[in-house]
Motif scaffolding. Structure first.
Motif, PDB file in Angstrom:
ATOM      1  N   CYS A 120       5.424   8.314   1.980  1.00 34.24           N
ATOM      2  CA  CYS A 120       4.970   6.949   1.654  1.00 34.24           C
ATOM      3  C   CYS A 120       6.152   6.027   1.380  1.00 34.24           C
ATOM      4  CB  CYS A 120       4.035   6.983   0.445  1.00 34.24           C
ATOM      5  SG  CYS A 120       2.387   7.579   0.821  1.00 34.24           S
ATOM      6  N   ALA A 121       7.177   6.525   0.701  1.00 36.19           N
ATOM      7  CA  ALA A 121       8.360   5.707   0.421  1.00 36.19           C
ATOM      8  C   ALA A 121       9.087   5.351   1.723  1.00 36.19           C
ATOM      9  CB  ALA A 121       9.290   6.440  -0.531  1.00 36.19           C
ATOM     10  N   LEU A 129       0.824  -1.208   0.000  1.00 29.82           N
ATOM     11  CA  LEU A 129       0.000   0.000   0.000  1.00 29.82           C
ATOM     12  C   LEU A 129       0.863   1.265   0.000  1.00 29.82           C
ATOM     13  CD1 LEU A 129      -2.924  -0.897   2.429  1.00 29.82           C
ATOM     14  CD2 LEU A 129      -3.008  -0.623  -0.028  1.00 29.82           C
ATOM     15  N   PHE A 130       1.885   1.299   0.850  1.00 29.65           N
ATOM     16  CA  PHE A 130       2.759   2.466   0.888  1.00 29.65           C
ATOM     17  C   PHE A 130       3.597   2.580  -0.380  1.00 29.65           C
ATOM     18  CE2 PHE A 130       2.436   2.273   5.708  1.00 29.65           C
ATOM     19  CZ  PHE A 130       1.575   3.361   5.769  1.00 29.65           C
ATOM     20  N   ASP A 137       5.300  20.476  -4.639  1.00 29.77           N
ATOM     21  CA  ASP A 137       6.076  20.234  -3.415  1.00 29.77           C
ATOM     22  C   ASP A 137       5.308  19.372  -2.413  1.00 29.77           C
ATOM     23  OD1 ASP A 137       8.130  21.732  -4.466  1.00 29.77           O
ATOM     24  OD2 ASP A 137       7.546  23.571  -3.412  1.00 29.77           O
ATOM     25  N   THR A 138       4.029  19.612  -2.306  1.00 33.11           N
ATOM     26  CA  THR A 138       3.197  18.828  -1.392  1.00 33.11           C
ATOM     27  C   THR A 138       3.131  17.369  -1.826  1.00 33.11           C
ATOM     28  OG1 THR A 138       1.847  20.772  -0.932  1.00 33.11           O
ATOM     29  CG2 THR A 138       0.900  18.632  -0.360  1.00 33.11           C
ATOM     30  N   LEU A 139       2.971  17.164  -3.135  1.00 35.89           N
ATOM     31  CA  LEU A 139       2.880  15.797  -3.647  1.00 35.89           C
ATOM     32  C   LEU A 139       4.213  15.056  -3.521  1.00 35.89           C
ATOM     33  CD1 LEU A 139       0.651  16.479  -6.758  1.00 35.89           C
ATOM     34  CD2 LEU A 139      -0.021  15.382  -4.619  1.00 35.89           C
ATOM     35  N   VAL A 140       5.308  15.771  -3.737  1.00 34.04           N
ATOM     36  CA  VAL A 140       6.629  15.151  -3.567  1.00 34.04           C
ATOM     37  C   VAL A 140       6.840  14.770  -2.101  1.00 34.04           C
ATOM     38  CG1 VAL A 140       9.114  15.602  -3.654  1.00 34.04           C
ATOM     39  CG2 VAL A 140       7.668  16.216  -5.590  1.00 34.04           C
ATOM     40  N   PHE A 154       2.063   6.491  -6.801  1.00 32.65           N
ATOM     41  CA  PHE A 154       0.924   7.327  -7.204  1.00 32.65           C
ATOM     42  C   PHE A 154       1.229   8.811  -7.008  1.00 32.65           C
ATOM     43  CE2 PHE A 154      -2.983   9.559  -5.849  1.00 32.65           C
ATOM     44  CZ  PHE A 154      -3.706   9.484  -7.040  1.00 32.65           C
ATOM     45  N   PHE A 155       1.716   9.173  -5.810  1.00 31.86           N
ATOM     46  CA  PHE A 155       2.009  10.580  -5.557  1.00 31.86           C
ATOM     47  C   PHE A 155       3.196  11.068  -6.379  1.00 31.86           C
ATOM     48  CE2 PHE A 155      -0.254   9.769  -1.427  1.00 31.86           C
ATOM     49  CZ  PHE A 155      -1.339  10.593  -1.720  1.00 31.86           C
TER      50      PHE A 155
END
Length: 114
Positions: free
Chosen positions: A85-86, A52-53, A76-79, A59-60
């Motif tokens: 998550c990574a 999932l992560f 920047d928020t998505l990165v 995805f992000f």
């Protein structure tokens, strides 16, 4: 009859379920002496959350790469979300490896050569 141990000697601390280097300090709490970590639950949670992560990081990351200037949420928020998550995926993978090694060691089935 007298005890033949040297003066000041103490009983050894048992090493079962205490880790690779043994117990550092004697038990002082009220937990049972046979308390165990819920390894099967940790194994299940790591096995569920690792993909999932990893999928969330991908995805992000793709979403951040496809974001243009002025889009909301910003790149920047998505990165940052992809990085979080990574990192959580790496933590789940490390926990999965550690739990599998501990379960294998408890069963006494270590592979030859180790």
């Amino acid at each position: 009859m007298s005890d033949r141990r040297p003066r000041g000697a103490t009983d050894p601390v048992p090493r079962e379920r205490s880790g690779a280097i043994g117990r550092r300090y004697p038990r002082t709490g009220t937990e049972p002496a046979t308390a165990q970590s819920p390894l099967r639950l940790r194994l299940l949670l790591s096995a569920v959350f690792l993909p999932l992560f990893a999928a969330g990081a991908a995805f992000f990351g793709v979403w951040a790469a496809d974001t243009g200037p002025g889009d909301s949420p910003g790149r920047d928020t998505l990165v940052a979300l992809a990085a979080v998550c990574a990192a959580l995926a790496l933590l789940a993978a490390a926990d999965l490896i550690a739990v599998r090694r501990r379960l294998r060691r408890e069963r006494g089935s270590t592979p030859p050569g180790r």
